[in-house]
Design an enzyme around this catalytic site. Structure first.
Site, short mmCIF file in Angstrom:
data_model
loop_
_atom_site.label_atom_id
_atom_site.label_comp_id
_atom_site.label_asym_id
_atom_site.label_seq_id
_atom_site.Cartn_x
_atom_site.Cartn_y
_atom_site.Cartn_z
N SER A 601 -1.14 -59.08 -73.35
CA SER A 601 -0.40 -60.29 -72.99
C SER A 601 -1.32 -61.43 -72.56
CB SER A 601 0.61 -59.99 -71.87
OG SER A 601 -0.05 -59.58 -70.68
N ASP A 602 -2.27 -61.16 -71.67
CA ASP A 602 -3.13 -62.25 -71.20
C ASP A 602 -4.19 -62.63 -72.23
OD1 ASP A 602 -4.43 -59.86 -70.80
OD2 ASP A 602 -5.11 -60.31 -68.78
#
Length: 872
Positions: A601-602
Site C-alpha cells: 500500500s505505501d
C-alpha cells in the site's frame, strides 16, 4: 600465582573414587577453551576438577580416572611436577627417563585425545584440545576417527582467511536485478571499471572534491543531492544494503548446502568477514538483528553458516561463539525456525520440530484460522516449511554435519531426547511465547494425529496442494519469491520434489543471488531483493519538496528515476489470483522491483506521488498515461480495512485472535495484517494528490476513503501525542507520517488539537543539541527510549518534517534541528551512517541507509522554503 578464574553462575558436583568433580564454566587467562583439571595441595581427600558445563559423559570420566592415577604416581615418585614421569606413554615429550626440569616443549603429554600441560607455577594440570572442535572439551567424532567417504562432499573446501580485494567487486544492475560479481581476471577490471556507487557500498575512497560549505539549508540540500546523484545506478534507481536481521544469511547458505550448490571462495571469505564484524564484541554471539543481544537463534544459525562455508571449528571466532551458545543452553534452546533448518541439515532430529502440518492448507476458506487469512510473509514461509516437515527430509550426512552435531549441543548428540525439547527455548529468544492453545494443538498433532490418525491419502493430498501453491508463488515472481526466508525454502522444496537438475532448482539458485549484498564488512543477505522503488520514490519527493526539481542541474537524474518507476509498475494481476490467495496488484508498485511482484500500500502510494509530482511539472515526460494511474488508484482503494486504516500487502483478513497460533516465537504481531499509521498516511496523501488532478475519477469514493482513514489516524493517537510506528523507529517515524496525514486534510498546529498534541510530543523529545534520538528498544517496549548514541540525523529529519508538515510556527526549534543536520554533513555532501532505522514485527530491526539522504534532503528543503532568509 593463582589462575584467573572468572565467577560462574552454576556448578554441578559429583563424586567418584574419592575425588570431586566440579562442573562449571570457567575462563582461564582469557581463553574459554581451557579448563583446570587437577589442583594439588588443596584437599587431602578430594581433587578439584574444573571443566566446562555438561562435558562429563562416561568416556570422559574414564579419562579422568586414568589421569588421576597417573598424577598420583607422579606425586609418589617426585612430589612435584618437575618430572616427565607422566610422559611414559606419550609421544610428545623428548625423554621418558630424564629427571631434569621440563622445558615448555617437554611439559605436554597426550591422553585419550587430550593434550595435558603441566604447569609448575600454577601447581595444576591444564587440559585442552590439540584439535578442539567443541568448547566442552569432548572429542568430536569428526576429529576422533576417519570418516567413510560415501555420500561425503568431494568439493574442495575454500580457504577462509583474509579479505577479498574490494576493488574487484562489481554490482550488475540488470534493471534493478542486483547481483554481485568478483572479478579475478585483470582484463575484466579494465572492461568493467568500478563505479562511484560500488566504491561507496564498499567504503572505498571516492576521491570526490569538497563542496562549497553550506551557509543555508538549501545549500546543504544541494550538496546532499550532488553526492547522492553519484550513487544513482544505470537503470535510474538507488541501491543499498537492506540488512540488519541476522537470520537471513543462514537461510540462503543452508539452502545452498542442502542443494549441493558450490559456494565461491570469495563469497565464503566475505561471509566470514561479515559475521566476524557483526559478532557481539563481548561474547562473540549473534542476535536477532545487528544491534541485538546474543541469542540462540542468531548464534546457532550463524555458527552453522560459518561451518558450512568452510571455517574451521578451531578458528577463534568459532571457539568464542560456541562458548556463548553453550552458555545459552546450546542449539536445543533455539526457536522454531532455527530447529527447522537444523533438522533439514540433519543436525537435529525432526522430532524436535513443532508440527507444521501441510493439511492446514486443506481447511475450508470460511474457517477463521484458514491460512489465506494470515499475513503474507507468514503464509509464504509456513507453506514450504510444511512440505519439508511432512517429508521429514534431511540432506545426506557428511563430516561437517557430523561436526555440527558435536559442536552445537552441550550434551552428546546420541543421548538427546529430541521430542522432549520441542518447546525448549532460551529466554533471550522467547519474545512471543507460544500460547496454551498452540501448545495443546501441537501436543495433539505429535502424540495423536501423526502416529495414529493421519491417513496417507490426506497427507499426499496436502503435500500436493502445498506443492502447487509453491509453484504459483514461483511462477508469479519468476522464482524471485517474496523474500529471502521463503525463497530458499521454496528452493529446497523444488530440490526434494524435482531433483538437482530441474529448471526450478537452477532458476531458484540463480535468483537467490539477488538477495546478496557486499559491503566493506563483507557479504550479507538483504531483507528483500532490494529497496529500489521505495528509495527512488522518496528521493524524487525530497527534491520536489525542496523546490529543486525545476533546477536543470537535477533534471536528468530525476528523469531517469521517473522512467525507472515507469518500468517497475506491475502491469497485470497474478495468474490464478484467487486460487493462490493473492490480492489484485495491477497498477501497483512493489517495495523492490517488478519481478518480485508484490504490491504494498505505501509503496504504491509513494511511487504514485513521485510520478504525479514530476509529470505535472513542465519539462518532464508523461511516462504514465492516465489509465495506468487509474489502475494504481483502483488497486490502492482495495487496501482499506473496515475501521478505515491501511495495512501493508493486503487488507486485513483475520482477527488478532490469530496470534494464539503464532509459532515463530521471536516475533510479535506477525500472524495477520495490522493497521499502520505509516501506510495509512501514504495512501491518504497519494489519493489527495491524485484527487487534486483528477477530481472526477472515483471522486466520492476517494473522499470517503480519506475521511475514514484520517478519522482512524485521529483515534490512533496515544495519550502523549505520539503514534506507534511499525516500519521505522518508532514514535518519531510514525508521528511524522500522522502529522502529514492531518495536514493533507487541512489540520495543522494552529487549528487542530491532534496536530498540536503531536507537535508537542516531538518537541518534548528534542535534545539540547537540537536533534532527536530514538532507540530500537522503543519498538520492543512500546515506550519512547533514547538511543545511547545521542542525536541521530535521520531521527532529527523525521521530527523536523513532522513539525513542518503541521506548520509549527516557531523557527528556533526547527533551526536547531537543521543546524545539527548541516553540522553532520561531510565536506563532499554525504552524511555518515549512524544507528539502524527500520523495524518489522516489533522485535527485528532492519537498515535503510538511504534514509540519511532522502529524509535529510527533504527536511532541509522544507525548511528552506518556509524560512528562505535563515543563514547558518
Amino acid at each position: 600465582m593463582e589462575p584467573e578464574i572468572e565467577p560462574f553462575d552454576e556448578a554441578v558436583f559429583w563424586v567418584s573414587d574419592s575425588f570431586l568433580v566440579i562442573q562449571a564454566d570457567v575462563q582461564y587467562s582469557g581463553h574459554h577453551d581451557l579448563f583446570l583439571a587437577y589442583r594439588l595441595n588443596r584437599l587431602p581427600d578430594h581433587r578439584q576438577i574444573f571443566e566446562f558445563r555438561t562435558a562429563l559423559d562416561a568416556g570422559s570420566k574414564y579419562v579422568y580416572k586414568e589421569l588421576l592415577a597417573r598424577v598420583r604416581r607422579l606425586r609418589e615418585e617426585n612430589g612435584n611436577f618437575n618430572s616427565p614421569a607422566l610422559a611414559n606413554e606419550s609421544t610428545t615429550p623428548s625423554s621418558a627417563t630424564s629427571r631434569q626440569p621440563m622445558t615448555a616443549a617437554d611439559s605436554q603429554f597426550q591422553l585419550y585425545g587430550l593434550v595435558l600441560e603441566l604447569n609448575c607455577s600454577l601447581d595444576c594440570i591444564i587440559i585442552y584440545r590439540k584439535n578442539m572442535a567443541t568448547a566442552t572439551g569432548r572429542e568430536t567424532r569428526s576429529s576422533a576417527r576417519k570418516r567413510a567417504s560415501d555420500g561425503d562432499r568431494a568439493t574442495k573446501k575454500p580457504r577462509i582467511e583474509g579479505k577479498t580485494d574490494h576493488a574487484r567487486w562489481r554490482l550488475k544492475d540488470d534493471d534493478s536485478r542486483h547481483t554481485w560479481h568478483y572479478l579475478t581476471d585483470d582484463s575484466e577490471l579494465e572492461k568493467w571499471p568500478q563505479s562511484n556507487a560500488e566504491k561507496y557500498y564498499l567504503n572505498l575512497p571516492l576521491g570526490l572534491p569538497d563542496l562549497p560549505k553550506a551557509k543555508t539549508a538549501i545549500d546543504a540540500a544541494n550538496n546532499g543531492i550532488d553526492f547522492f546523484e553519484k550513487l544513482q545506478l544505470p537503470s535510474g534507481h538507488w541501491g543499498c544494503e537492506y540488512g540488519g536481521p541476522m537470520f537471513l544469511l543462514p537461510c540462503i547458505v543452508c539452502a545452498w548446502y542442502v542443494t549441493k550448490t558450490p559456494i565461491p571462495e570469495a563469497y565464503a571469505i566475505e561471509i566470514k568477514n561479515y559475521l566476524a564484524a557483526r559478532a557481539n564484541p563481548e561474547d562473540g554471539g549473534w542476535g536477532l538483528h545487528i544491534e541485538g543481544e546474543s541469542t540462540v537463534f542468531g548464534t546457532s544459525l550463524n555458527y552453522t553458516v560459518l561451518r558450512l562455508v568452510g571455517v574451521d571449528p578451531e578458528d577463534p571466532i568459532m571457539v568464542k561463539s560456541r562458548g556463548t551458545l553453550h552458555k545459552l543452553g546450546g542449539a536445543l534452546y533455539a526457536p522454531h525456525w532455527a530447529k527447522f533448518w537444523l533438522a533439514t541439515l540433519g543436525v537435529m532430529s525432526w522430532d524436535i520440530v513443532n508440527p507444521i502440518p501441510p493439511e492446514i492448507w486443506l481447511l475450508p476458506d470460511w474457517l477463521p484460522i484458514a491460512p489465506w487469512r494470515w499475513w503474507i510473509h507468514i503464509r509464504q514461509v509456513f507453506l514450504p516449511m510444511g512440505y519439508v516437515y511432512s517429508k521429514k527430509w534431511s540432506c545426506p550426512e557428511d563430516d561437517i554435519i557430523r561436526g555440527l552435531r558435536d559442536e552445537l549441543f552441550v550434551q552428546p548428540h546420541a543421548e538427546i531426547n529430541w521430542a522432549s525439547h520441542r518447546n525448549s527455548i532460551a529466554p533471550e529468544d522467547n519474545y512471543h511465547p507460544k500460547s496454551w492453545l498452540l501448545n495443546s494443538v501441537n501436543w495433539a498433532l505429535v502424540n495423536v494425529y501423526n502416529p495414529y490418525i493421519r491417513p496417507n491419502f490426506i497427507k499426499n493430498k496436502a503435500e500436493a496442494w502445498v506443492s502447487k501453491l509453491v509453484d504459483m508463488e514461483d511462477a508469479n515472481t519468476d522464482y524471485a519469491d517474496l523474500a529471502p526466508v521463503n525463497a530458499p525454502m521454496n528452493t529446497v522444496v523444488c530440490y526434494i520434489r524435482d531433483g538437482p537438475e530441474a529448471f526450478s532448482v537452477k532458476r531458484h539458485i540463480e535468483r537467490l543471488e539477488e538477495f546478496l549484498w557486499v559491503k566493506d564488512e563483507g557479504m550479507l543477505v538483504n531483507g528483500t531483493n532490494g529497496v529500489q522503488c521505495w528509495d527512488t520514490a522518496f528521493l524524487i519527493q525530497a527534491v520536489v519538496e525542496a523546490g529543486l526539481h525545476t533546477d536543470e542541474r537535477w533534471r536528468p537524474m530525476l528523469t531517469k528515476a521517473l522512467k525507472y518507476l515507469d518500468r517497475q509498475q506491475i502491469r497485470d494481476n497474478c495468474v490464478d489470483q484467487e486460487k493462490c490467495y493473492r490480492q489484485q496488484r495491477k497498477g501497483g508498485w512493489p517495495f523492490s522491483n517488478r519481478d518480485q511482484g508484490y504490491g504494498v500500500s505505501d509503496c504504491i502510494s509513494e511511487a504514485l506521488k513521485a510520478i504525479i509530482l514530476l509529470q505535472k511539472t513542465e519539462g518532464y515526460p508523461t511516462a504514465l498515461e492516465d489509465q495506468r494511474i487509474f489502475d494504481a488508484v483502483d488497486t490502492l482503494l482495495l487496501y482499506q480495512n473496515s475501521n478505515g486504516a491501511l495495512s501493508s500487502y493486503e487488507a486485513r483478513r483475520g482477527g488478532e485472535y490469530m496470534e494464539l497460533l503464532n509459532a515463530a516465537e521471536v516475533f510479535g504481531r506477525i500472524m495477520i495484517e495490522y493497521d499502520y499509521p505509516e501506510c495509512t498516511t501514504a495512501c491518504v496523501t497519494a489519493l489527495s494528490l491524485f484527487n487534486k488532478h483528477w477530481p472526477d475519477y472515483r471522486g466520492a469514493e476517494i473522499k470517503t476513503f480519506i475521511r475514514r482513514a484520517t478519522n482512524w489516524i485521529r483515534g490512533n493517537q496515544r495519550v502523549d501525542g505520539s503514534w506507534y510506528g511499525s516500519w521505522g523507529i518508532c514514535f518519531t517515524y510514525a508521528t511524522m507520517f500522522a502529522l502529514e496525514s492531518m495536514a493533507s486534510v487541512g489540520e495543522t498546529y494552529e487549528n487542530s488539537y491532534i496536530s498540536k498534541h503531536g507537535c508537542e510530543f516531538l518537541l518534548s523529545k528534542q535534545r539540547a543539541d537540537g536533534g532527536w534520538s530514538e532507540s530500537y528498544k522503543a519498538c520492543e517496549t512500546m515506550t519512547y527510549v533514547e538511543h545511547p548514541m545521542g542525536s541521530l540525523v535521520v531521527q532529527t529529519a523525521w521530527a523536523l518534517i513532522g513539525l513542518m508538515e503541521a506548520e509549527y510556527p516557531h523557527v528556533e526549534p526547527l533551526r536547531k534541528g537543521v543546524k545539527l543536520i548541516m553540522d553532520r554533513q561531510q565536506a563532499n555532501g554525504e552524511w555518515l551512517q549512524e544507528a539502524i532505522e527500520g523495524v518489522f514485527n516489533k522485535s527485528c530491526m532492519i537498515s535503510y541507509p538511504n534514509y540519511k539522504f532522502t529524509f535529510t534532503i527533504k527536511a532541509l528543503g522544507m525548511f528552506a522554503k518556509r524560512f528562505p532568509d535563515e543563514k547558518f
